[in-house]
Design a protein around this motif. Structure first.
Motif, PDB file in Angstrom:
ATOM      1  N   SER A   1       0.854  -1.195   0.000  1.00 22.07           N
ATOM      2  CA  SER A   1       0.000   0.000   0.000  1.00 22.07           C
ATOM      3  C   SER A   1       0.890   1.246   0.000  1.00 22.07           C
ATOM      4  CB  SER A   1      -0.958   0.001   1.193  1.00 22.07           C
ATOM      5  OG  SER A   1      -0.245   0.057   2.399  1.00 22.07           O
ATOM      6  N   GLY A   2       2.047   1.142   0.679  1.00 22.84           N
ATOM      7  CA  GLY A   2       2.988   2.279   0.710  1.00 22.84           C
ATOM      8  C   GLY A   2       3.459   2.644  -0.690  1.00 22.84           C
ATOM      9  N   PHE A   3       3.777   1.620  -1.486  1.00 21.71           N
ATOM     10  CA  PHE A   3       4.213   1.881  -2.867  1.00 21.71           C
ATOM     11  C   PHE A   3       3.095   2.564  -3.665  1.00 21.71           C
ATOM     12  CE2 PHE A   3       3.967   0.378  -7.293  1.00 21.71           C
ATOM     13  CZ  PHE A   3       5.081   1.046  -7.803  1.00 21.71           C
ATOM     14  N   LEU A   4       1.895   1.998  -3.569  1.00 22.67           N
ATOM     15  CA  LEU A   4       0.768   2.565  -4.338  1.00 22.67           C
ATOM     16  C   LEU A   4       0.497   4.005  -3.915  1.00 22.67           C
ATOM     17  CD1 LEU A   4      -1.574  -0.565  -4.327  1.00 22.67           C
ATOM     18  CD2 LEU A   4      -0.345   0.368  -6.300  1.00 22.67           C
ATOM     19  N   LEU A   5       0.520   4.248  -2.627  1.00 18.31           N
ATOM     20  CA  LEU A   5       0.231   5.607  -2.140  1.00 18.31           C
ATOM     21  C   LEU A   5       1.338   6.575  -2.559  1.00 18.31           C
ATOM     22  CD1 LEU A   5      -1.205   4.595   1.322  1.00 18.31           C
ATOM     23  CD2 LEU A   5      -2.449   5.849  -0.464  1.00 18.31           C
ATOM     24  N   GLN A   6       2.552   6.055  -2.616  1.00 16.20           N
ATOM     25  CA  GLN A   6       3.670   6.930  -3.019  1.00 16.20           C
ATOM     26  C   GLN A   6       3.514   7.392  -4.469  1.00 16.20           C
ATOM     27  OE1 GLN A   6       7.440   5.117  -1.991  1.00 16.20           O
ATOM     28  NE2 GLN A   6       8.615   6.824  -2.847  1.00 16.20           N
ATOM     29  N   ILE A   7       3.162   6.468  -5.358  1.00 15.54           N
ATOM     30  CA  ILE A   7       3.025   6.893  -6.764  1.00 15.54           C
ATOM     31  C   ILE A   7       1.779   7.763  -6.946  1.00 15.54           C
ATOM     32  CG2 ILE A   7       4.422   5.004  -7.715  1.00 15.54           C
ATOM     33  CD1 ILE A   7       1.880   3.643  -8.706  1.00 15.54           C
ATOM     34  N   ILE A   8       0.713   7.435  -6.226  1.00 21.76           N
ATOM     35  CA  ILE A   8      -0.516   8.239  -6.335  1.00 21.76           C
ATOM     36  C   ILE A   8      -0.255   9.650  -5.810  1.00 21.76           C
ATOM     37  CG2 ILE A   8      -2.876   8.501  -5.414  1.00 21.76           C
ATOM     38  CD1 ILE A   8      -3.027   5.360  -5.483  1.00 21.76           C
ATOM     39  N   ASP A   9       0.493   9.736  -4.717  1.00 28.24           N
ATOM     40  CA  ASP A   9       0.777  11.062  -4.154  1.00 28.24           C
ATOM     41  C   ASP A   9       1.660  11.879  -5.098  1.00 28.24           C
ATOM     42  OD1 ASP A   9       0.572  12.903  -1.835  1.00 28.24           O
ATOM     43  OD2 ASP A   9       2.756  12.765  -1.977  1.00 28.24           O
ATOM     44  N   PHE A  10       2.599  11.200  -5.760  1.00 33.87           N
ATOM     45  CA  PHE A  10       3.496  11.930  -6.659  1.00 33.87           C
ATOM     46  C   PHE A  10       2.706  12.610  -7.777  1.00 33.87           C
ATOM     47  CE2 PHE A  10       6.390  12.793 -10.043  1.00 33.87           C
ATOM     48  CZ  PHE A  10       7.600  13.096  -9.411  1.00 33.87           C
ATOM     49  N   ILE A  11       1.839  11.844  -8.418  1.00 38.18           N
ATOM     50  CA  ILE A  11       1.113  12.403  -9.572  1.00 38.18           C
ATOM     51  C   ILE A  11       0.060  13.408  -9.091  1.00 38.18           C
ATOM     52  CG2 ILE A  11      -0.715  10.642  -9.890  1.00 38.18           C
ATOM     53  CD1 ILE A  11       0.033  10.772 -12.939  1.00 38.18           C
ATOM     54  N   SER A  12      -0.514  13.167  -7.914  1.00 41.32           N
ATOM     55  CA  SER A  12      -1.511  14.109  -7.380  1.00 41.32           C
ATOM     56  C   SER A  12      -0.849  15.458  -7.094  1.00 41.32           C
ATOM     57  CB  SER A  12      -2.120  13.587  -6.078  1.00 41.32           C
ATOM     58  OG  SER A  12      -2.661  12.305  -6.272  1.00 41.32           O
ATOM     59  N   SER A  13       0.370  15.417  -6.552  1.00 43.28           N
ATOM     60  CA  SER A  13       1.078  16.666  -6.236  1.00 43.28           C
ATOM     61  C   SER A  13       1.455  17.401  -7.521  1.00 43.28           C
ATOM     62  CB  SER A  13       2.335  16.391  -5.413  1.00 43.28           C
ATOM     63  OG  SER A  13       1.969  15.736  -4.226  1.00 43.28           O
ATOM     64  N   ALA A  14       1.824  16.629  -8.556  1.00 46.66           N
ATOM     65  CA  ALA A  14       2.141  17.273  -9.844  1.00 46.66           C
ATOM     66  C   ALA A  14       0.903  17.983 -10.386  1.00 46.66           C
ATOM     67  CB  ALA A  14       2.640  16.232 -10.839  1.00 46.66           C
ATOM     68  N   TYR A  15      -0.255  17.323 -10.305  1.00 50.58           N
ATOM     69  CA  TYR A  15      -1.496  17.959 -10.777  1.00 50.58           C
ATOM     70  C   TYR A  15      -1.800  19.203  -9.947  1.00 50.58           C
ATOM     71  CZ  TYR A  15      -3.182  14.757 -14.363  1.00 50.58           C
ATOM     72  OH  TYR A  15      -3.337  14.063 -15.540  1.00 50.58           O
ATOM     73  N   GLU A  16      -1.498  19.119  -8.661  1.00 55.95           N
ATOM     74  CA  GLU A  16      -1.754  20.287  -7.795  1.00 55.95           C
ATOM     75  C   GLU A  16      -0.910  21.479  -8.249  1.00 55.95           C
ATOM     76  OE1 GLU A  16      -0.748  19.815  -3.649  1.00 55.95           O
ATOM     77  OE2 GLU A  16      -2.263  21.284  -3.070  1.00 55.95           O
ATOM     78  N   SER A  17       0.365  21.222  -8.545  1.00 57.33           N
ATOM     79  CA  SER A  17       1.215  22.322  -9.008  1.00 57.33           C
ATOM     80  C   SER A  17       0.713  22.886 -10.329  1.00 57.33           C
ATOM     81  CB  SER A  17       2.653  21.870  -9.242  1.00 57.33           C
ATOM     82  OG  SER A  17       3.118  21.188  -8.153  1.00 57.33           O
ATOM     83  N   LEU A  18       0.191  22.003 -11.188  1.00 59.41           N
ATOM     84  CA  LEU A  18      -0.229  22.465 -12.514  1.00 59.41           C
ATOM     85  C   LEU A  18      -1.597  23.132 -12.501  1.00 59.41           C
ATOM     86  CD1 LEU A  18       0.890  19.322 -14.570  1.00 59.41           C
ATOM     87  CD2 LEU A  18       1.909  21.602 -14.698  1.00 59.41           C
ATOM     88  N   SER A  19      -2.505  22.617 -11.639  1.00 57.59           N
ATOM     89  CA  SER A  19      -3.893  23.091 -11.737  1.00 57.59           C
ATOM     90  C   SER A  19      -4.441  23.650 -10.433  1.00 57.59           C
ATOM     91  CB  SER A  19      -4.792  21.919 -12.169  1.00 57.59           C
ATOM     92  OG  SER A  19      -4.904  20.987 -11.096  1.00 57.59           O
ATOM     93  N   GLY A  20      -3.682  23.499  -9.355  1.00 59.89           N
ATOM     94  CA  GLY A  20      -4.168  23.977  -8.063  1.00 59.89           C
ATOM     95  C   GLY A  20      -5.097  22.986  -7.378  1.00 59.89           C
TER      96      GLY A  20
END
Ligand code: BDR
Ligand code: CA
Length: 339
Positions: A238-257
């Motif tokens: 679950s740690g691995f899955l959450l790590q990749i999900i968090d990475f892409i979610s944070s990228a979207y946050e930087s791009l779109s808020g």
């Protein structure tokens, strides 16, 4: 978190399914640029295979989110984590006419959220992506569903070598394009914009196609509260899955808020299994190649009459987002709980 070992106590192979039932399964070939959301699609499909819904016959890779060497390694690694022995054939390094545009900001330098997993044990297939696509299309003529979650370079090259491919494929589900929006530009989506010339070859090939574009994929996303069950498991998987999900979610946050994990490629995988997840229109669609502001745009003719050409594909316009999000989460939880 270490990424050293992923321990498995059950297998996602189809060996347990009787030969008669196996004949009726959806036979799937994937073309991917793994990538965080591609990886999530592989988890989803592995679970579907374990449930006896599909048979995954092969996967081919292409340069896209990261260079093709890395998308190949990532695909091998994810299959290994799922304990699946699915061949991975490496494909085009770059688009047909232009240099490759990777997206490390969105997917990480390694394409998997900078988790830097150890190298997979298995090697890619001896055959190239194009050879695999053509070989399987001949062996399973009329039976193969092709799922593409990447630039369409490999499929275009295969079509250029053998245009008969179009008629041997049962249908292609394409994650790409959009009717009303864009991501890499105001009107263009990444997979199509990365190789518009290839997309045009595919769109004009006569294949049965379904376009799963941003109009629907943007409706299917996870925010923090959607991840509670996964967080609760609190193990290495679950740690691995959450790590990749968090990475892409944070990228979207930087791009779109807006911090969210948009499930583009998994949704296209879902549509291969359950076409009724989306409502579609049959339309004529082509790709803009020359526009200064619009290169890579999918031009969807929604007029009653289509002087541009015959309707050539189904275009997804609405999605049952909750149904799909539940299915996808179930597949991740099933894998993570075993860890
Ligand atoms: C598509 O582009 C890639 O970055 C993703 O993996 C997905 O296939 C979304 O536009
Ligand atoms: Ca992708």
């Amino acid at each position: 978190m270490t990424n050293e070992c992923f321990i498995f106590t059950f297998s996602y192979s189809t060996n347990h399914i009787s030969p008669t039932k196996k004949d009726k399964l959806i036979k799937l070939l994937l073309d991917v640029d793994t990538g965080i959301d591609d990886a999530l699609a592989l988890f989803y499909l592995a679970h579907a295979q374990q449930k006896g819904q599909i048979e995954i016959l092969g996967s081919s890779t292409v340069g896209g989110n990261v260079e093709v060497g890395q998308t190949t390694q990532n695909t091998l690694k994810i299959w290994e984590m799922l304990e699946l022995d699915i061949p991975v054939a490496s494909g085009a390094e770059k688009p047909l006419m232009v240099p490759l545009n990777t997206a490390p900001f969105v997917h990480g330098d390694d394409g998997l959220g900078n988790t830097f997993l150890p190298a997979p044990e298995k090697k890619p297939s001896e055959e190239s992506a194009t050879e695999m696509i053509l070989r399987l299309s001949r062996k399973y003529s009329g039976e193969l569903t092709l799922l593409t979650t990447a630039p369409l370079t490999n499929i275009a090259v295969a079509l250029l070598q053998d245009p008969g491919l179009a008629k041997r494929i049962r249908k292609v589900v394409i994650m790409g394009g959009a009717v009303f929006t864009g991501n890499v530009s105001a009107v263009a989506e990444a997979n199509i914009a990365n190789d518009p010339e290839a997309a045009r070859i595919v769109f004009r090939s006569g294949m049965e196609m379904t376009l799963v574009g941003l109009d629907v994929t943007h409706e299917v996303y996870w925010e923090e509260e959607d991840l509670r069950a996964l967080v609760k498991i609190a193990n290495e998987r679950s740690g691995f899955l959450l790590q990749i999900i968090d990475f892409i979610s944070s990228a979207y946050e930087s791009l779109s808020g807006w911090k969210r994990c948009v499930l583009h490629d998994p949704l296209a995988a879902g549509v291969c299994l359950f076409p009724d997840l989306v409502k579609t229109e049959k339309r004529y669609v082509d790709v803009e190649l020359t526009g200064e502001l619009t290169r890579g745009m999918t031009v969807v003719d929604r007029r009653g009459r289509t002087p541009l050409g015959e309707e050539n594909m189904l275009v997804a316009l609405e999605v049952d987002a909750e149904r799909f999000k539940t299915q996808l989460m179930e597949s991740l939880l099933a894998w993570a709980r075993v860890g």
